[in-house]
Design a protein around this motif. Structure first.
Motif, PDB file in Angstrom:
ATOM      1  N   ARG A   1       0.828  -1.120  -0.003  1.00  0.00           N
ATOM      2  CA  ARG A   1       0.065  -0.043  -0.046  1.00  0.00           C
ATOM      3  C   ARG A   1       0.817   1.318  -0.040  1.00  0.00           C
ATOM      4  NH1 ARG A   1      -4.777  -0.005   0.074  1.00  0.00           N
ATOM      5  NH2 ARG A   1      -5.238  -1.834   1.203  1.00  0.00           N
ATOM      6  N   THR A   2       1.892   1.220   0.816  1.00  0.00           N
ATOM      7  CA  THR A   2       2.986   2.320   0.800  1.00  0.00           C
ATOM      8  C   THR A   2       3.391   2.540  -0.622  1.00  0.00           C
ATOM      9  OG1 THR A   2       3.586   1.932   3.081  1.00  0.00           O
ATOM     10  CG2 THR A   2       5.077   3.093   1.645  1.00  0.00           C
ATOM     11  N   LEU A   3       3.813   1.446  -1.442  1.00  0.00           N
ATOM     12  CA  LEU A   3       4.399   1.621  -2.914  1.00  0.00           C
ATOM     13  C   LEU A   3       3.249   2.217  -3.459  1.00  0.00           C
ATOM     14  CD1 LEU A   3       6.171  -1.774  -3.244  1.00  0.00           C
ATOM     15  CD2 LEU A   3       7.152   0.331  -2.193  1.00  0.00           C
ATOM     16  N   GLU A   4       2.050   1.706  -3.607  1.00  0.00           N
ATOM     17  CA  GLU A   4       0.955   2.193  -4.350  1.00  0.00           C
ATOM     18  C   GLU A   4       0.769   3.828  -4.158  1.00  0.00           C
ATOM     19  OE1 GLU A   4      -2.297  -0.210  -3.235  1.00  0.00           O
ATOM     20  OE2 GLU A   4      -2.074  -1.675  -4.906  1.00  0.00           O
ATOM     21  N   GLU A   5       0.781   4.037  -2.857  1.00  0.00           N
ATOM     22  CA  GLU A   5       0.374   5.688  -2.494  1.00  0.00           C
ATOM     23  C   GLU A   5       1.527   6.358  -3.106  1.00  0.00           C
ATOM     24  OE1 GLU A   5      -0.259   5.661   1.695  1.00  0.00           O
ATOM     25  OE2 GLU A   5      -2.339   4.529   1.351  1.00  0.00           O
ATOM     26  N   TRP A   6       2.933   6.076  -2.726  1.00  0.00           N
ATOM     27  CA  TRP A   6       3.948   6.479  -3.334  1.00  0.00           C
ATOM     28  C   TRP A   6       3.683   6.896  -4.904  1.00  0.00           C
ATOM     29  CZ3 TRP A   6       7.650   9.122  -0.983  1.00  0.00           C
ATOM     30  CH2 TRP A   6       9.087   9.636  -1.763  1.00  0.00           C
ATOM     31  N   ALA A   7       3.438   5.850  -5.749  1.00  0.00           N
ATOM     32  CA  ALA A   7       3.178   6.023  -7.021  1.00  0.00           C
ATOM     33  C   ALA A   7       2.118   6.699  -7.349  1.00  0.00           C
ATOM     34  CB  ALA A   7       3.232   4.598  -7.769  1.00  0.00           C
ATOM     35  N   LEU A   8       1.236   6.907  -6.725  1.00  0.00           N
ATOM     36  CA  LEU A   8      -0.229   7.723  -6.861  1.00  0.00           C
ATOM     37  C   LEU A   8       0.109   9.173  -6.809  1.00  0.00           C
ATOM     38  CD1 LEU A   8      -3.161   5.819  -5.282  1.00  0.00           C
ATOM     39  CD2 LEU A   8      -2.815   6.500  -7.802  1.00  0.00           C
ATOM     40  N   ARG A   9       1.321   9.502  -5.794  1.00  0.00           N
ATOM     41  CA  ARG A   9       1.624  10.812  -5.615  1.00  0.00           C
ATOM     42  C   ARG A   9       2.765  11.374  -6.575  1.00  0.00           C
ATOM     43  NH1 ARG A   9       0.417   8.971  -0.406  1.00  0.00           N
ATOM     44  NH2 ARG A   9      -1.318  10.387   0.573  1.00  0.00           N
ATOM     45  N   GLY A  10       2.912  10.483  -7.431  1.00  0.00           N
ATOM     46  CA  GLY A  10       3.885  10.926  -8.786  1.00  0.00           C
ATOM     47  C   GLY A  10       5.352  10.292  -8.492  1.00  0.00           C
ATOM     48  N   GLY A  11       5.529   9.779  -7.448  1.00  0.00           N
ATOM     49  CA  GLY A  11       6.946   9.155  -7.221  1.00  0.00           C
ATOM     50  C   GLY A  11       7.212   7.773  -7.737  1.00  0.00           C
ATOM     51  N   HIS A  12       8.360   7.133  -7.751  1.00  0.00           N
ATOM     52  CA  HIS A  12       8.666   5.817  -8.615  1.00  0.00           C
ATOM     53  C   HIS A  12       9.259   5.056  -7.454  1.00  0.00           C
ATOM     54  CE1 HIS A  12       7.954   7.613 -12.499  1.00  0.00           C
ATOM     55  NE2 HIS A  12       8.619   8.520 -11.926  1.00  0.00           N
ATOM     56  N   TRP A  13       9.200   3.657  -7.498  1.00  0.00           N
ATOM     57  CA  TRP A  13       9.764   2.743  -6.712  1.00  0.00           C
ATOM     58  C   TRP A  13      10.433   1.382  -7.425  1.00  0.00           C
ATOM     59  CZ3 TRP A  13       8.038  -2.068  -7.420  1.00  0.00           C
ATOM     60  CH2 TRP A  13       6.653  -2.472  -8.086  1.00  0.00           C
ATOM     61  N   GLN A  14      11.316   1.202  -6.782  1.00  0.00           N
ATOM     62  CA  GLN A  14      12.444   0.224  -7.620  1.00  0.00           C
ATOM     63  C   GLN A  14      12.840  -0.920  -6.374  1.00  0.00           C
ATOM     64  OE1 GLN A  14      15.784   1.866  -9.551  1.00  0.00           O
ATOM     65  NE2 GLN A  14      16.343  -0.169 -10.331  1.00  0.00           N
ATOM     66  N   VAL A  15      12.704  -2.228  -6.879  1.00  0.00           N
ATOM     67  CA  VAL A  15      13.145  -3.195  -6.001  1.00  0.00           C
ATOM     68  C   VAL A  15      14.522  -3.329  -5.916  1.00  0.00           C
ATOM     69  CG1 VAL A  15      13.151  -5.694  -5.798  1.00  0.00           C
ATOM     70  CG2 VAL A  15      11.061  -4.357  -6.680  1.00  0.00           C
ATOM     71  N   VAL A  16      15.127  -3.357  -4.529  1.00  0.00           N
ATOM     72  CA  VAL A  16      16.496  -3.469  -4.542  1.00  0.00           C
ATOM     73  C   VAL A  16      17.038  -4.885  -4.269  1.00  0.00           C
ATOM     74  CG1 VAL A  16      18.423  -3.108  -2.739  1.00  0.00           C
ATOM     75  CG2 VAL A  16      16.628  -1.216  -3.400  1.00  0.00           C
ATOM     76  N   ALA A  17      16.223  -5.489  -3.429  1.00  0.00           N
ATOM     77  CA  ALA A  17      16.354  -7.005  -3.231  1.00  0.00           C
ATOM     78  C   ALA A  17      14.926  -7.735  -2.975  1.00  0.00           C
ATOM     79  CB  ALA A  17      17.154  -7.432  -2.074  1.00  0.00           C
ATOM     80  N   SER A  18      14.621  -9.011  -3.363  1.00  0.00           N
ATOM     81  CA  SER A  18      13.439  -9.475  -2.752  1.00  0.00           C
ATOM     82  C   SER A  18      13.519 -10.990  -2.975  1.00  0.00           C
ATOM     83  CB  SER A  18      12.289  -9.002  -4.135  1.00  0.00           C
ATOM     84  OG  SER A  18      10.966  -9.690  -3.917  1.00  0.00           O
ATOM     85  N   SER A  19      12.889 -11.753  -2.087  1.00  0.00           N
ATOM     86  CA  SER A  19      12.994 -12.923  -1.721  1.00  0.00           C
ATOM     87  C   SER A  19      11.610 -13.229  -0.875  1.00  0.00           C
ATOM     88  CB  SER A  19      14.284 -13.409  -1.062  1.00  0.00           C
ATOM     89  OG  SER A  19      14.239 -13.160   0.307  1.00  0.00           O
ATOM     90  N   PRO A  20      11.382 -14.474  -0.801  1.00  0.00           N
ATOM     91  CA  PRO A  20      10.210 -14.794   0.225  1.00  0.00           C
ATOM     92  C   PRO A  20      10.583 -14.416   1.519  1.00  0.00           C
ATOM     93  CG  PRO A  20      10.360 -16.594  -1.456  1.00  0.00           C
ATOM     94  CD  PRO A  20      11.783 -15.799  -1.561  1.00  0.00           C
ATOM     95  N   ALA A  21      11.774 -14.230   1.882  1.00  0.00           N
ATOM     96  CA  ALA A  21      12.210 -14.172   3.401  1.00  0.00           C
ATOM     97  C   ALA A  21      12.278 -12.611   3.479  1.00  0.00           C
ATOM     98  CB  ALA A  21      13.555 -14.729   3.522  1.00  0.00           C
ATOM     99  N   HIS A  22      12.519 -12.009   2.754  1.00  0.00           N
ATOM    100  CA  HIS A  22      12.645 -10.333   2.824  1.00  0.00           C
ATOM    101  C   HIS A  22      12.929  -9.546   1.557  1.00  0.00           C
ATOM    102  CE1 HIS A  22      14.413  -6.955   5.148  1.00  0.00           C
ATOM    103  NE2 HIS A  22      14.930  -6.677   4.004  1.00  0.00           N
ATOM    104  N   THR A  23      12.169  -8.357   1.581  1.00  0.00           N
ATOM    105  CA  THR A  23      12.198  -7.617   0.459  1.00  0.00           C
ATOM    106  C   THR A  23      12.589  -6.077   0.595  1.00  0.00           C
ATOM    107  OG1 THR A  23      10.454  -8.948  -0.448  1.00  0.00           O
ATOM    108  CG2 THR A  23      10.624  -6.886  -1.485  1.00  0.00           C
ATOM    109  N   THR A  24      13.082  -5.683  -0.031  1.00  0.00           N
ATOM    110  CA  THR A  24      13.716  -3.965   0.211  1.00  0.00           C
ATOM    111  C   THR A  24      13.368  -3.269  -1.129  1.00  0.00           C
ATOM    112  OG1 THR A  24      15.409  -4.662   1.558  1.00  0.00           O
ATOM    113  CG2 THR A  24      15.480  -2.272   0.578  1.00  0.00           C
ATOM    114  N   VAL A  25      12.597  -2.386  -1.034  1.00  0.00           N
ATOM    115  CA  VAL A  25      12.100  -1.347  -2.241  1.00  0.00           C
ATOM    116  C   VAL A  25      12.714  -0.010  -1.824  1.00  0.00           C
ATOM    117  CG1 VAL A  25      10.243  -0.622  -3.813  1.00  0.00           C
ATOM    118  CG2 VAL A  25      10.162  -2.971  -2.744  1.00  0.00           C
ATOM    119  N   ALA A  26      13.220   0.647  -2.899  1.00  0.00           N
ATOM    120  CA  ALA A  26      13.746   2.151  -2.759  1.00  0.00           C
ATOM    121  C   ALA A  26      12.427   2.868  -3.413  1.00  0.00           C
ATOM    122  CB  ALA A  26      15.115   2.238  -3.694  1.00  0.00           C
TER     123      ALA A  26
END
Length: 66
Positions: A9-34
């Protein structure tokens, strides 16, 4: 469709406000998004999540761009 996890939801809201996001690392154990500025340049913050929910929501996507 499964419910949207809070980090997603944080990523969706960020994009709705005009920002962008990019995955730094993603696995079933831990995910990081810039969270990036609207021009896609400067990293403002990171969203981190433990567990598979955000990883599953991303479904292979690596960024909010196309």
């Amino acid at each position: 469709m499964p419910p949207v996890p809070p980090p997603a939801r944080t990523l969706e809201e960020w994009a709705l406000r005009g920002g962008h996001w990019q995955v730094v690392a993603s696995s079933p154990a831990h995910t990081t998004v810039a969270l990036l500025t609207c021009d896609g340049g400067e990293e403002m913050e990171r969203v981190e999540a433990e567990g598979p929910e955000l990883h599953a929501w991303l479904a292979g996507r690596t960024s909010s761009a196309g």
